[in-house]
Structures are given as structure tokens and as C-alpha cells.
Design a protein around this motif. Structure first.
Motif, PDB file in Angstrom:
ATOM      1  N   MET A   1       0.832  -1.195   0.000  1.00  0.00           N
ATOM      2  CA  MET A   1       0.000   0.000   0.000  1.00  0.00           C
ATOM      3  C   MET A   1       0.872   1.252   0.000  1.00  0.00           C
ATOM      4  SD  MET A   1      -2.620   1.311   2.962  1.00  0.00           S
ATOM      5  CE  MET A   1      -1.234   1.362   4.115  1.00  0.00           C
ATOM      6  N   ARG A   2       0.660   2.098  -0.988  1.00  0.00           N
ATOM      7  CA  ARG A   2       1.329   3.403  -1.065  1.00  0.00           C
ATOM      8  C   ARG A   2       0.250   4.470  -1.144  1.00  0.00           C
ATOM      9  NH1 ARG A   2       6.902   3.853  -3.059  1.00  0.00           N
ATOM     10  NH2 ARG A   2       6.308   6.030  -3.151  1.00  0.00           N
ATOM     11  N   LEU A   3       0.296   5.430  -0.236  1.00  0.00           N
ATOM     12  CA  LEU A   3      -0.737   6.456  -0.214  1.00  0.00           C
ATOM     13  C   LEU A   3      -0.607   7.436  -1.369  1.00  0.00           C
ATOM     14  CD1 LEU A   3      -0.903   7.186   3.614  1.00  0.00           C
ATOM     15  CD2 LEU A   3      -2.378   5.697   2.252  1.00  0.00           C
ATOM     16  N   SER A 472       6.382   9.103   2.526  1.00  0.00           N
ATOM     17  CA  SER A 472       5.119   9.802   2.752  1.00  0.00           C
ATOM     18  C   SER A 472       4.049   8.864   3.294  1.00  0.00           C
ATOM     19  CB  SER A 472       4.628  10.452   1.453  1.00  0.00           C
ATOM     20  OG  SER A 472       4.413   9.473   0.447  1.00  0.00           O
ATOM     21  N   THR A 473       4.223   7.571   3.069  1.00  0.00           N
ATOM     22  CA  THR A 473       3.288   6.593   3.626  1.00  0.00           C
ATOM     23  C   THR A 473       3.714   6.169   5.020  1.00  0.00           C
ATOM     24  OG1 THR A 473       2.688   5.752   1.434  1.00  0.00           O
ATOM     25  CG2 THR A 473       2.297   4.292   3.301  1.00  0.00           C
ATOM     26  N   ILE A 474       4.980   5.841   5.190  1.00  0.00           N
ATOM     27  CA  ILE A 474       5.485   5.324   6.463  1.00  0.00           C
ATOM     28  C   ILE A 474       5.269   6.309   7.605  1.00  0.00           C
ATOM     29  CG2 ILE A 474       7.614   4.758   7.721  1.00  0.00           C
ATOM     30  CD1 ILE A 474       6.715   2.466   6.073  1.00  0.00           C
ATOM     31  N   LEU A 631       6.151  -1.965   1.009  1.00  0.00           N
ATOM     32  CA  LEU A 631       7.172  -0.975   0.676  1.00  0.00           C
ATOM     33  C   LEU A 631       8.569  -1.547   0.854  1.00  0.00           C
ATOM     34  CD1 LEU A 631       5.724   2.336   2.165  1.00  0.00           C
ATOM     35  CD2 LEU A 631       5.839   1.644  -0.224  1.00  0.00           C
ATOM     36  N   CYS A 632       8.768  -2.355   1.895  1.00  0.00           N
ATOM     37  CA  CYS A 632      10.081  -2.988   2.102  1.00  0.00           C
ATOM     38  C   CYS A 632      10.435  -3.886   0.923  1.00  0.00           C
ATOM     39  CB  CYS A 632      10.078  -3.800   3.398  1.00  0.00           C
ATOM     40  SG  CYS A 632      10.065  -2.819   4.907  1.00  0.00           S
ATOM     41  N   GLU A 633       9.477  -4.693   0.499  1.00  0.00           N
ATOM     42  CA  GLU A 633       9.726  -5.580  -0.635  1.00  0.00           C
ATOM     43  C   GLU A 633       9.982  -4.782  -1.908  1.00  0.00           C
ATOM     44  OE1 GLU A 633       6.410  -8.221  -0.845  1.00  0.00           O
ATOM     45  OE2 GLU A 633       7.047  -9.411   0.899  1.00  0.00           O
ATOM     46  N   GLY A 634       9.217  -3.698  -2.097  1.00  0.00           N
ATOM     47  CA  GLY A 634       9.423  -2.868  -3.282  1.00  0.00           C
ATOM     48  C   GLY A 634      10.798  -2.238  -3.306  1.00  0.00           C
ATOM     49  N   GLN A 635      11.254  -1.750  -2.147  1.00  0.00           N
ATOM     50  CA  GLN A 635      12.595  -1.187  -2.070  1.00  0.00           C
ATOM     51  C   GLN A 635      13.649  -2.230  -2.416  1.00  0.00           C
ATOM     52  OE1 GLN A 635      14.105   2.190  -0.582  1.00  0.00           O
ATOM     53  NE2 GLN A 635      12.522   2.268  -2.131  1.00  0.00           N
ATOM     54  N   ASP A 636      13.491  -3.415  -1.855  1.00  0.00           N
ATOM     55  CA  ASP A 636      14.481  -4.467  -2.062  1.00  0.00           C
ATOM     56  C   ASP A 636      14.489  -4.946  -3.508  1.00  0.00           C
ATOM     57  OD1 ASP A 636      16.479  -6.241  -1.002  1.00  0.00           O
ATOM     58  OD2 ASP A 636      15.008  -7.855  -1.164  1.00  0.00           O
ATOM     59  N   GLU A 637      13.313  -5.098  -4.099  1.00  0.00           N
ATOM     60  CA  GLU A 637      13.246  -5.540  -5.495  1.00  0.00           C
ATOM     61  C   GLU A 637      13.856  -4.495  -6.429  1.00  0.00           C
ATOM     62  OE1 GLU A 637       9.101  -6.203  -5.939  1.00  0.00           O
ATOM     63  OE2 GLU A 637       9.104  -8.057  -4.759  1.00  0.00           O
ATOM     64  N   GLY A 638      13.546  -3.218  -6.186  1.00  0.00           N
ATOM     65  CA  GLY A 638      14.135  -2.166  -7.014  1.00  0.00           C
ATOM     66  C   GLY A 638      15.638  -2.136  -6.902  1.00  0.00           C
ATOM     67  N   ALA A 639      16.145  -2.305  -5.678  1.00  0.00           N
ATOM     68  CA  ALA A 639      17.599  -2.322  -5.471  1.00  0.00           C
ATOM     69  C   ALA A 639      18.238  -3.482  -6.219  1.00  0.00           C
ATOM     70  CB  ALA A 639      17.910  -2.410  -3.979  1.00  0.00           C
ATOM     71  N   ALA A 640      17.599  -4.647  -6.160  1.00  0.00           N
ATOM     72  CA  ALA A 640      18.163  -5.829  -6.819  1.00  0.00           C
ATOM     73  C   ALA A 640      18.203  -5.662  -8.330  1.00  0.00           C
ATOM     74  CB  ALA A 640      17.365  -7.070  -6.435  1.00  0.00           C
ATOM     75  N   VAL A 641      17.128  -5.128  -8.917  1.00  0.00           N
ATOM     76  CA  VAL A 641      17.114  -4.931 -10.373  1.00  0.00           C
ATOM     77  C   VAL A 641      18.176  -3.917 -10.779  1.00  0.00           C
ATOM     78  CG1 VAL A 641      15.739  -4.110 -12.312  1.00  0.00           C
ATOM     79  CG2 VAL A 641      14.719  -5.638 -10.632  1.00  0.00           C
ATOM     80  N   GLN A 642      18.308  -2.848 -10.013  1.00  0.00           N
ATOM     81  CA  GLN A 642      19.356  -1.870 -10.307  1.00  0.00           C
ATOM     82  C   GLN A 642      20.732  -2.533 -10.221  1.00  0.00           C
ATOM     83  OE1 GLN A 642      19.413   1.594  -7.680  1.00  0.00           O
ATOM     84  NE2 GLN A 642      19.949   2.905  -9.406  1.00  0.00           N
ATOM     85  N   GLY A 643      20.926  -3.386  -9.233  1.00  0.00           N
ATOM     86  CA  GLY A 643      22.197  -4.101  -9.100  1.00  0.00           C
ATOM     87  C   GLY A 643      22.475  -5.040 -10.255  1.00  0.00           C
TER      88      GLY A 643
END
Length: 758
Positions: A1-3, A472-474, A631-643
Motif C-alpha cells: 500500500m502506497r498512499l 510519505s506513507t510510512i 514498501l520494504c519488498e518494493g525497495q528491495d526488489e528495485g535495489a536488486a534490479v538496479q544491481g
């Protein structure tokens, strides 16, 4: 969930470039075509005479001390005596529209006298190399940069060091000693939103709208540069379309303000697709590691020598060097160690604090060498890591908090998810790696205000910037949890230095921890005041009053927040204002934490072309406490793809100081088709974080492990001891052919296929 999700996906969100600022005119920049040259003359007469041109900025229009920077004040607003990289601003134009500004730029005549180029670290530290910065003035902005160690009369702007035990003794006592050299190229941050600034000089002050991660440090820079009190400098940060460090601290803001001051009109400066490559890069690194081990794989001693290419200006380079020194050993016990990190000026685009802050560069060396040691000893790399990794509660670095999670448990989980030890067809391999860094910062400042309104709703005022990470959500979730009001009734004020309280930075994975704690304290301050108001209203002792869950209670009495506010103020009006402060007092608990991740990859390598396909990738990351798991999973997935991009194809290529692939057509970034067929992020919650409810930051840990995990899998698949990134088909094909030739001629022994590869 992202506001903020609907606002962004529908296009309703307004970024800096979208803002309708009345009378704003277009700004364009004249940039140096030379990597290093004396600026002899700048003639703007023809440009200034062009109809539609409002102002032309040169070095003659700058304030008395026109230099800014994070570590050193070494970067001019526009070039003064000389230029130090291709693309450095030399002049700027403000005109009624962008075509006119572009045409005026073509009319500016700059005379250069070329100077020797220093395109590499080797050239910059060679005897007799010209010194790019004869004097260095520390910025004094941050406490952790109070002990800068430049090497006088050289291009080394900082020497960072970490020492424990006696490394020479340890190497002498080891059963075996190996030495390896690892190379990591510069890469581009490339957030989706180009950097943009709108500046309005108003005589006694300035208003700046900027796609910045750091509105308050930018305001400090602008106040000092232009001789203004902080109260007269207003920096507003609209939603930011990604940052990754490229938008940290001052970048274009000083130039835009100087141009607006001369023009007497608001100016809008937006980088185009090629200019973003001339703003900031991630440090290229050369890392040599000598390791001493027991025959069972136990680490005894390690000695690192690391050179970071910080480009023409230091930016955050010395801070990155300090982090490399701290993070180099990874999460492994090493009785004897020495790490020397040299941050070196070259004549290239400045490098700064891109996502991971030195962690990805040094993890490539550390985690690849762990596998190299295992191969040489005939051991399973998983077992070598098991033998050496620290456990929860162990001291990781002197003076830092002990390990606050379970690295071994995370390692075992990643190995299980990737199918470690199960048979694989030839041409495939698996690899593991730790992603290890400290996060949050031991010295940190965040302040927050929570306002409880007359109707029981609440507003959070915070200087943290939404850069896509979900802040902004957290922050609203924390207030909702503490006050017990619906999330939809909590709003967040946008970052504006004139309207919200101070925050040090949106970086270092610190927002949930540092600003989260400030917001938590402010919300609890609101509850404490609500209890006092209710006690006064009801005429009961305050200790008998409870508040939470949207209401106030004292015995049989019940009242909503709105009723208590009305009772306190004598009418349905007014508000309760809570304050929260996070700061480091002498002897206070260190709020840094260990940001841990484990990457596990399975790859397939084409023996004819060297093409690498990542078939499966697993990332296991510790959030301490996941306030918002999605949000934690989204951050981690984005970081992994960038890596994955950094591992497989991303690299900035320079020749003669010129960037050869500085456009989005020539610089390859990950696409949807590059995401592995099986891609999994697993968030674990071990508690122990210094943030609200035991939370830790997770924005960067996932990127650190990717390249070495993929590199380790490539070695498992091919037998090639890869030590240089990226693992492009051409690079790997050459290494595979070289190894095959060496094997045919008997210069290397072809090892048997390891059991852990199947």
C-alpha cells in the motif's frame, strides 16, 4: 500500500519541472569541451545582444566565495580559473524560451588553454601529475568529516583507514596467502526524473523549488554563498522521481540562484538526457586484497588497498571512502586487518554517494574473494561463509553497535530458496553473497511536528523527501498507529524549509529510523498533552487519564480527541502541537544499524557468446520490523534490479576525458525483460533496529549483494575467476577464451566441477 500511488500513476503528481511558476524563464548551460583547461576568456557580448535573452552568467557575476561542496568547498558555481571535466558549466543563459537560450549559448565565445588530462587514478597519482586542487577548504558541514586526511601536493583528497590487530603478523601466521585485484567501473544513477530547479531571487531572499533529496543542506549552502540569513532562503522539494544520490546536497541550485539573481526573474533549469550524465556518477574503484587463511577456510588476516575515482570535485567522495574502510571486511570475523582507501581527483565527471555508498564496490571484492578462496581450497563457498560470518550480538567494528540480526539464518534461507547443492546442467551455476553496510548514521538530526486538529485528524510536518521510497506513507502510518486514528485522516506537509522542521538528509537508509523516531516522539507528545488537557477539563489527576485509539479515558469518562480539544480551548477550534527531536547527545546510544541482505543467483552462460542470463534471483533482507511490508519488498526488489544492471552491462566509458556512452540511447539500463524468470524478495524481521518498533532501513542492502552473487554464479558455471565488472558478453567471452587457452597449454589446472554446483 502506497498512499501516493494513485497520484503518481494517474499523472496528477507535479514534479519540479511541472510547476507553474509565473514569469519563469528558461535557463541553459554552456559546458566545457575539455577535460582540463585554463579558461582564458569568456565573451558573451553576442549572446547578450540576442533578442529574448534576459541574462548571461559568467565567472564575473559570482559571489565573492563562489565554491560549494559536501566534504570540501572545491566546486565553483561556474568555472573560474579553469575547467576540470568535460561538461563543467562555464556560463549560463536565461531567455524567454529554451530555443532562444540554446541559440544564445552557441554565441558565447570561450577561449581555453588545454592542460594535461588526468583520465585515470593511475595518471592522477603518478609522479609529476598536475595537482587539480592546490588548496582544499573543508566544508565543515558534517561531524563525520571533521578528520579529513588529504595527502598534500597530490590529487589524493582523502585517505581513510581501518586497522585492527596486526595484519603483517596475521598474514605470516596464515596457512595460505592469496592476493587478488578487483575492478568496478563508474556507473550512472539515472533516476527517471532529470534534475530540475526553479529559482526566484526576490531582493532580500530567494525561493527555490528543486528535485533535491536534501532541502535543508541546500538552503545552508545557498545562504552562505549569497550572504543571506537562513530565514531568507526557502527551499521547497516537490515529489522527486528517484534520486539514488544524484540529487543529494547542492547540485544545480547555486547556478540557478546566481542566474535568477542576475536576471531579476524566476529561472527554470532542467537537465536534458545527456546533461544528466555530466552531473554525478558512482565511484569507479580499484581494489587489491591480500588474504591469509587457514586450510579449513577460516580467515586470519586481510589487507585492502582501494582507490576511488572521485572525479573533478570531491562531492561526498571522502565520506564514501570512510564507508568503504568501515564496510570492506564484510560481516566476517577477521582478527587482523588493515584497509587503506584513497579518494583521488581525476579529470572526469564528479562521483558521489550513489545507492549503497561504497558498499557495492567493496562487496564485489570481498564476496568474490570469499568464493575464490573456497575454489582454491576445494571448499563449498557456503561452508566458508558459515565458518566466518559473525553472529547476532557480536562486535562487528569497534565503537559501533553489535550485530543486530541473524546473518547466518539469512544466508541459510537464501541458499535454501536458490536450491543450493541441487544438480544443475552444464553451463549453469549458483552464487551467494552478503550485502553488508552500516545505515542510519551515528550522528543524525531529525525534527518533526505532529498537529492534532480540532476534528481529531492530524498533520505530520517533516523535512524528509519522498523520492519513491515510500516515506510519505510510512510517516503517516506511524502517526496513525500512535494516535489510533484512521490512516486516511493523517496528512503530510510537503518538504519546505520555511514551513517544516529540520531534517538532515533523505539518504543513508535513515528516514524510517531517524525521522520515524522524531515523528513517533511528536505523536506521543501530542498524546501527553491531550491527557493533560483532559485532566484539566475533567478536574482529575493526569495520571488517571489514558489516551490512544482515537479517544481519551479516565475511569468511566470517555471523550474523542475532538471533544477534548474543544473542551481545552472552550470551542471546537485550536489544535494540539507535538514535537519530536532526534539528535546525538554525548554518550547517547548510536542510532546506526547494520543493513543486511543476502543475494543468491542462478545463471546460465552461453559458452559461444559469453552471454549471461540470470535465471533465478533471491534477495533476503532484514527490516528489523517491517512497518509496511509491501514498501520494504518494493525497495528491495528495485535495489536488486538496479544491481543487475551494474553486474551485467552498466559502465561509463571514457576516452580522452570524453564520455562515449553518455546518452540514454547508448547507456544500457535494466528493462522488464532483464528481470529473472524467478525473482523473489523475502523480508525477515529480527527486530533490534534503532527505529520505531525495532525498524531498520532497507533501501540499500539489496543492491550490495547482487553483482558478487551473479559473479560467483558465473564462476560456478564457467570456471572463470571473474574480477572485473560488468559481465558483458564481450568481457566474459574474452575471459573464457583466455582460460581455455591457458588450460590447453597447461598454465592453469582445470578444476573439477564443484559438488555444490551439482
Amino acid at each position: 500500500m502506497r498512499l501516493d500511488a494513485e497520484h503518481k500513476v494517474t499523472g496528477a503528481a507535479r514534479f519540479t519541472a511541472d510547476l507553474p511558476v509565473p514569469e519563469a524563464i528558461a535557463a541553459r548551460v554552456v559546458r566545457s569541451p575539455y577535460p582540463h583547461a585554463r579558461v582564458v576568456r569568456v565573451d558573451v557580448s553576442r549572446a547578450a545582444a540576442l533578442p529574448g535573452v534576459v541574462a548571461v552568467l559568467t565567472r564575473d557575476d559570482l559571489p565573492p566565495a563562489p565554491y560549494f561542496g559536501v566534504a570540501y568547498r572545491d566546486q565553483p558555481i561556474v568555472a573560474t580559473d579553469r575547467v576540470r571535466f568535460v561538461g563543467e558549466p562555464v556560463s549560463a543563459v536565461a531567455a524567454v524560451d529554451t530555443p532562444t537560450a540554446d541559440a544564445a549559448c552557441q554565441l558565447i565565445d570561450v577561449e581555453y588553454r588545454p592542460l594535461p588530462d588526468l583520465p585515470t587514478v593511475e595518471a592522477a597519482i603518478a609522479p609529476g601529475a598536475p595537482v587539480l586542487h592546490e588548496t582544499l577548504e573543508p566544508s565543515g558541514l558534517f561531524g563525520d568529516l571533521g578528520n579529513l586526511s588529504p595527502v598534500p601536493q597530490t590529487n589524493i583528497c582523502h585517505h581513510a583507514q581501518f586497522v585492527q590487530g596486526d595484519v603483517e603478523q596475521g598474514l605470516a601466521e596464515a596457512d595460505l596467502v592469496f592476493e587478488d585485484r578487483f575492478l568496478v567501473p563508474a556507473v550512472a544513477p539515472l533516476p527517471l526524473e532529470p534534475h530540475a530547479v526553479v529559482a526566484h531571487w526576490m531582493g532580500d531572499g530567494v525561493v527555490v523549488w528543486s528535485s533535491t533529496q536534501h532541502p535543508f543542506p541546500v538552503a545552508q549552502d545557498l545562504a552562505r554563498l549569497f550572504g543571506l540569513p537562513l530565514s531568507r532562503v526557502r527551499v521547497i522539494a516537490p515529489p522527486v522521481g528517484g534520486g539514488f544520490g544524484m540529487k543529494a546536497y547542492s547540485k544545480l541550485e547555486p547556478l540557478a540562484v546566481a542566474l535568477a539573481r542576475k536576471a531579476g526573474r524566476p529561472v527554470r533549469l532542467i537537465l536534458d538526457g545527456e546533461e544528466v550524465f555530466q552531473l554525478l556518477t558512482r565511484h569507479a574503484a580499484v581494489c587489491t586484497v591480500k588474504v591469509g587463511v587457514r586450510r579449513d577456510g577460516t580467515l586470519v588476516a586481510r589487507r585492502y588497498t582501494v582507490y576511488l575515482d572521485t572525479g573533478a570535485y570531491a562531492d561526498t567522495g571522502p565520506r564514501v571512502a570512510n564507508k568503504v574502510a568501515l564496510r570492506a571486511l564484510g560481516p566476517y570475523r577477521t582478527p587482523h586487518a588493515r584497509v587503506d582507501v584513497y579518494c583521488v581527483y581525476t579529470t572526469k565527471v564528479p562521483a558521489g554517494s550513489m545507492r549503497g555508498f561504497g558498499g557495492p564496490q567493496v562487496a564485489w571484492a570481498t564476496e568474490r574473494q570469499m568464493d575464490l578462496v573456497a575454489h582454491r581450497l576445494g571448499l563449498d563457498p557456503l561452508e566458508v561463509r558459515r565458518r566466518n560470518v559473525v553472529r547476532r550480538g557480536e562486535v562487528v567494528r569497534p565503537g559501533k553497535p553489535p550485530m543486530d540480526c541473524e546473518p547466518l539464518e539469512m544466508l541459510e534461507r537464501a541458499a535454501d530458496l536458490i536450491g543450493w547443492g541441487k544438480p544443475l546442467p552444464r553451463g549453469r551455476g549458483r552464487g551467494l553473497a552478503f550485502g553488508f553496510k552500516d545505515g542510519g548514521g551515528s550522528r543524525t538530526v531529525s525534527t518533526a511536528v505532529v498537529r492534532l486538529h480540532a476534528d481529531g485528524s492530524a498533520t505530520v510536518s517533516s523535512g524528509s523527501v519522498e523520492i519513491g521510497q515510500g516515506a510519505s506513507t510510512i510517516l503517516r502510518q506511524i502517526v496513525s498507529l500512535e494516535l489510533g486514528v484512521p490512516l486516511q485522516q493523517v496528512t503530510l506537509s510537503p518538504p519546505d524549509t520555511a514551513a517544516v522542521p529540520y531534517d538532515q538528509a533523505t539518504s543513508m537508509s535513515r528516514t524510517t529510523v531517524s525521522m520515524g523516531l522524531a515523528v513517533l516522539e511528536a505523536a506521543r507528545d501530542v498524546l501527553a498533552q491531550v491527557r493533560e488537557f483532559a485532566a484539566e477539563w475533567w478536574g482529575v489527576p493526569v495520571e488517571t487519564v489514558e489516551a490512544g485509539g482515537g479517544e481519551v479515558r479516565a475511569g468511566a469518562r470517555r471523550a474523542t480527541y475532538a471533544e477534548v480539544v474543544a473542551g481545552a480551548f472552550g470551542m471546537p477550534a485550536g489544535e494540539v502541537i507535538g514535537r519530536g527531536y532526534v539528535r546525538t547527545r554525548p554518550g547517547e546510544h548510536d542510532r546506526s544499524f547494520w543493513e543486511m541482505g543476502v543475494g543468491a543467483a542462478e545463471v546460465e552462460v552461453d559458452p559461444e557468446t559469453g552471454a549471461v542470463r540470470v535465471v533465478r534471483y533471491v534477495s533476503v533482507v532484514d527490516a528489523g520490523k517491517a512497518i509496511n511490508r509491501d514498501l520494504c519488498e518494493g525497495q528491495d526488489e528495485g535495489a536488486a534490479v538496479q544491481g543487475l544492471g551494474h553486474a551485467l552491462f552498466e559502465a561509463l566509458r571514457f576516452e580522452g576525458g570524453h564520455l562515449l556512452n553518455g546518452s540514454l540511447l547508448e547507456y544500457r539500463v535494466p528493462l522488464a525483460e532483464d528481470v529473472p524468470e524467478e525473482f523473489r524478495s523475502e523480508v525477515v524481521e529480527h527486530g533490534g533496529g534503532p527505529g520505531p518498533y525495532g525498524a531498520k532501513g532497507v533501501a540499500e542492502g539489496g543492491i550490495v549483494a547482487v553483482a558478487p552473487a551473479v559473479g560467483n554464479a558465473v564462476q560456478a558455471a564457467t570456471g572463470v575467476a571473474v574480477t572485473e565488472l560488468p559481465l558483458t558478453p564481450e568481457n566474459l567471452w574474452r575471459m573464457m577464451r583466455a582460460r581455455a587457452a591457458q588450460t590447453r597449454h597447461g598454465t592453469v589446472e582445470a578444476p573439477p566441477r564443484p559438488q555444490w554446483c551439482g
